[in-house]
Design a protein around this motif. Structure first.
Motif, PDB file in Angstrom:
ATOM      1  N   ASN A  52     -22.877  53.831  -9.470  1.00 57.13           N
ATOM      2  CA  ASN A  52     -23.794  52.727  -9.746  1.00 57.13           C
ATOM      3  C   ASN A  52     -23.432  51.472  -8.954  1.00 57.13           C
ATOM      4  N   GLU A  53     -22.148  51.231  -8.743  1.00 61.92           N
ATOM      5  CA  GLU A  53     -21.733  50.108  -7.902  1.00 61.92           C
ATOM      6  C   GLU A  53     -22.234  50.288  -6.471  1.00 61.92           C
ATOM      7  N   ARG A  54     -22.161  51.506  -5.977  1.00 63.04           N
ATOM      8  CA  ARG A  54     -22.638  51.784  -4.618  1.00 63.04           C
ATOM      9  C   ARG A  54     -24.144  51.585  -4.510  1.00 63.04           C
ATOM     10  N   VAL A  55     -24.859  52.044  -5.510  1.00 65.77           N
ATOM     11  CA  VAL A  55     -26.313  51.851  -5.515  1.00 65.77           C
ATOM     12  C   VAL A  55     -26.639  50.357  -5.590  1.00 65.77           C
ATOM     13  N   GLN A  56     -25.932  49.651  -6.455  1.00 64.34           N
ATOM     14  CA  GLN A  56     -26.138  48.203  -6.604  1.00 64.34           C
ATOM     15  C   GLN A  56     -25.911  47.489  -5.270  1.00 64.34           C
ATOM     16  N   ALA A  57     -24.844  47.850  -4.577  1.00 62.66           N
ATOM     17  CA  ALA A  57     -24.520  47.201  -3.302  1.00 62.66           C
ATOM     18  C   ALA A  57     -25.591  47.475  -2.247  1.00 62.66           C
ATOM     19  N   LYS A  58     -26.144  48.677  -2.278  1.00 66.52           N
ATOM     20  CA  LYS A  58     -27.130  49.048  -1.254  1.00 66.52           C
ATOM     21  C   LYS A  58     -28.540  48.571  -1.582  1.00 66.52           C
ATOM     22  N   PHE A  59     -28.943  48.685  -2.844  1.00 67.42           N
ATOM     23  CA  PHE A  59     -30.332  48.431  -3.211  1.00 67.42           C
ATOM     24  C   PHE A  59     -30.548  47.195  -4.080  1.00 67.42           C
ATOM     25  N   GLY A  60     -29.473  46.643  -4.624  1.00 68.98           N
ATOM     26  CA  GLY A  60     -29.610  45.453  -5.454  1.00 68.98           C
ATOM     27  C   GLY A  60     -29.844  45.749  -6.926  1.00 68.98           C
ATOM     28  N   THR A  62     -28.844  48.973 -10.209  1.00 76.15           N
ATOM     29  CA  THR A  62     -28.151  50.226 -10.512  1.00 76.15           C
ATOM     30  C   THR A  62     -29.163  51.357 -10.665  1.00 76.15           C
ATOM     31  N   CYS A  63     -28.639  52.552 -10.736  1.00 78.98           N
ATOM     32  CA  CYS A  63     -29.487  53.749 -10.827  1.00 78.98           C
ATOM     33  C   CYS A  63     -29.720  54.117 -12.291  1.00 78.98           C
ATOM     34  N   ASP A  68     -28.984  57.279 -17.395  1.00 78.81           N
ATOM     35  CA  ASP A  68     -29.608  58.199 -18.346  1.00 78.81           C
ATOM     36  C   ASP A  68     -28.857  59.526 -18.390  1.00 78.81           C
ATOM     37  N   GLN A  69     -28.442  60.008 -17.213  1.00 79.46           N
ATOM     38  CA  GLN A  69     -27.695  61.268 -17.150  1.00 79.46           C
ATOM     39  C   GLN A  69     -26.393  61.147 -17.921  1.00 79.46           C
ATOM     40  N   LEU A  70     -25.687  60.036 -17.745  1.00 78.88           N
ATOM     41  CA  LEU A  70     -24.434  59.823 -18.472  1.00 78.88           C
ATOM     42  C   LEU A  70     -24.684  59.807 -19.976  1.00 78.88           C
ATOM     43  N   SER A  71     -25.714  59.116 -20.412  1.00 75.97           N
ATOM     44  CA  SER A  71     -26.049  59.074 -21.848  1.00 75.97           C
ATOM     45  C   SER A  71     -26.359  60.463 -22.381  1.00 75.97           C
TER      46      SER A  71
END
Length: 97
Positions: A52-60, A62-63, A68-71
């Motif tokens: 999620n940190e990587r997604v945040q850094a790239k797209f602004g 989180t995923c 949802d998958q983790l939950s």
């Protein structure tokens, strides 16, 4: 960013195909190795946070699919929590759809 699927075998021998928005999940698990349920969840939470940190850094942002998958996985794991010897096995890594 390459996303991936991974397949989990639960203590009852059922299998679930899961999603990660990053290949980082491969850094936390070895295929065909059993993980005690608490260890599996600890590793999965850490891998999902990094993804999620990587997604945040790239797209602004989180995923939400990863969250949802983790939950979903945590809910499934809770059904085995009363059995102390419960283990989870990572069966496969593969490309996402």
């Amino acid at each position: 960013m390459p996303a991936m699927h991974y397949t989990v075998r639960w203590p009852d021998a059922s299998e679930t195909t899961c999603y990660s928005p990053s290949l980082v999940i491969q850094d936390f698990f070895t295929l065909q190795q059993d993980y005690p349920l608490p260890e599996f969840l600890r590793r999965l939470r850490e891998a999902t946070a990094i993804a999620n940190e990587r997604v945040q850094a790239k797209f602004g942002f989180t995923c939400s699919r990863a969250s949802d998958q983790l939950s979903d996985t945590e809910r499934r794991a809770a059904s085995f929590a009363q059995t102390p010897e419960s283990c989870v096995r990572l069966l496969a890594f593969g490309p996402a759809d």
